[in-house]
Scaffold this active site. Structure first.
Site, PDB file in Angstrom:
ATOM      1  N   GLY A 174       0.499  -1.465  -0.250  1.00 25.47           N
ATOM      2  CA  GLY A 174      -0.096  -0.091   0.442  1.00 25.47           C
ATOM      3  C   GLY A 174       0.678   1.512   0.108  1.00 25.47           C
ATOM      4  O   GLY A 174       0.564   2.514  -0.293  1.00 25.47           O
ATOM      5  N   GLY A 206       2.022   2.305  -2.030  1.00 23.93           N
ATOM      6  CA  GLY A 206       1.667   3.338  -4.248  1.00 23.93           C
ATOM      7  C   GLY A 206       0.567   3.194  -3.404  1.00 23.93           C
ATOM      8  O   GLY A 206       0.623   3.998  -4.770  1.00 23.93           O
ATOM      9  N   GLU A 251      -6.161  -3.818  -5.214  1.00 20.26           N
ATOM     10  CA  GLU A 251      -5.214  -5.009  -4.704  1.00 20.26           C
ATOM     11  C   GLU A 251      -5.604  -5.929  -4.182  1.00 20.26           C
ATOM     12  O   GLU A 251      -5.754  -7.184  -4.843  1.00 20.26           O
ATOM     13  CB  GLU A 251      -3.131  -4.133  -4.506  1.00 20.26           C
ATOM     14  CG  GLU A 251      -2.741  -3.675  -4.959  1.00 20.26           C
ATOM     15  CD  GLU A 251      -1.589  -3.463  -4.644  1.00 20.26           C
ATOM     16  OE1 GLU A 251      -0.306  -2.456  -5.234  1.00 20.26           O
ATOM     17  OE2 GLU A 251      -1.773  -2.515  -3.444  1.00 20.26           O
TER      18      GLU A 251
END
Length: 234
Positions: A105, A107, A113
């Site tokens: 996370g 990013g 995801e």
């Protein structure tokens, strides 16, 4: 990118890790495409294989707008998330424990995801050796996606649970996810990760956490001496 030889060598190894993961892909598969610099190598390799005629009939779902744009630019068939299980999902991670539990996370794509990867029959992680830790939270904070509405109230609830951290910023402004939410980068002293996950998911205002527990099957890890393959313990 840095021109430092060590950095360039590690980047080449990250690409090799991605190539190793993509070697698991077969024609006709339904794939989950990850997000981040290492996942980008995997998407590029998939695009190369499709263009070369080495793979065909792939259908993909991207975990971020950026990954979707890249994949489409390479000719990959990218569609919406449906209940159809994924044959394989390939993604990066911010921390990898010896049990292949993950923090993801940093990013900013943790919700998408997890939505994709929870439906994957196989989740394969690609990362560099700096992401290996003896316990989750050793290096990275735990990203928690929270609703922007009433965010101060949500953060107060998290702090009462022992969270220490701050809302993520980008360019002086609060970072906003692809879902229009904010991210609280938190640290906890708790060792019971399953209990922490349950508690956080039951906290009003929390959308999702960056704890990916018991999901990854294996990881290809780029290290200075080459690429290691790690398999989740039985």
């Amino acid at each position: 990118m840095s021109s430092d030889p060590a950095t360039l060598r590690l980047e080449a190894l990250k690409r090799e890790a991605a190539v190793r993961a993509v070697a698991l892909v077969r024609s006709g598969m339904h794939l989950g495409l990850g997000t981040g610099s290492t996942s980008r190598h995997a998407i590029l390799e998939l695009g190369r294989k499709v263009a070369a005629g080495e793979l065909a009939g792939l259908t993909c779902v991207a975990t971020s707008q950026a990954s979707g744009v890249l994949a489409r630019s390479l000719g990959l068939d990218v569609g919406p998330l449906t209940p159809q299980p994924f044959d394989l999902a390939i993604d990066g991670a911010d921390e990898i424990s010896p049990q292949l539990d993950l923090i993801k996370g940093l990013g900013g794509a943790l919700v998408r995801e997890k939505l994709v990867e929870v439906q994957a029959r196989r989740l394969v992680i690609i990362a560099d050796h700096t992401k290996l830790v003896s316990r989750l939270g050793e290096k990275a904070p735990l990203p928690i996606e929270v609703l922007s509405f009433g965010v101060d109230s949500s953060l107060e609830r998290l702090r009462r649970l022992g969270a220490v951290g701050e809302l993520r910023r980008a360019g002086g402004e609060f970072y906003v996810t692809d879902n229009g939410n904010l991210i609280f980068d938190a640290r906890f002293g708790a060792a019971d990760l399953l209990g922490l996950e349950r508690t956080l998911k039951g906290t009003l205002g929390v959308v999702e956490t960056g704890l990916f527990l018991g999901m990854a099957e294996r990881a290809f890890v780029a290290a200075p001496d080459g690429v290691r393959e790690l398999v989740r313990p039985e």
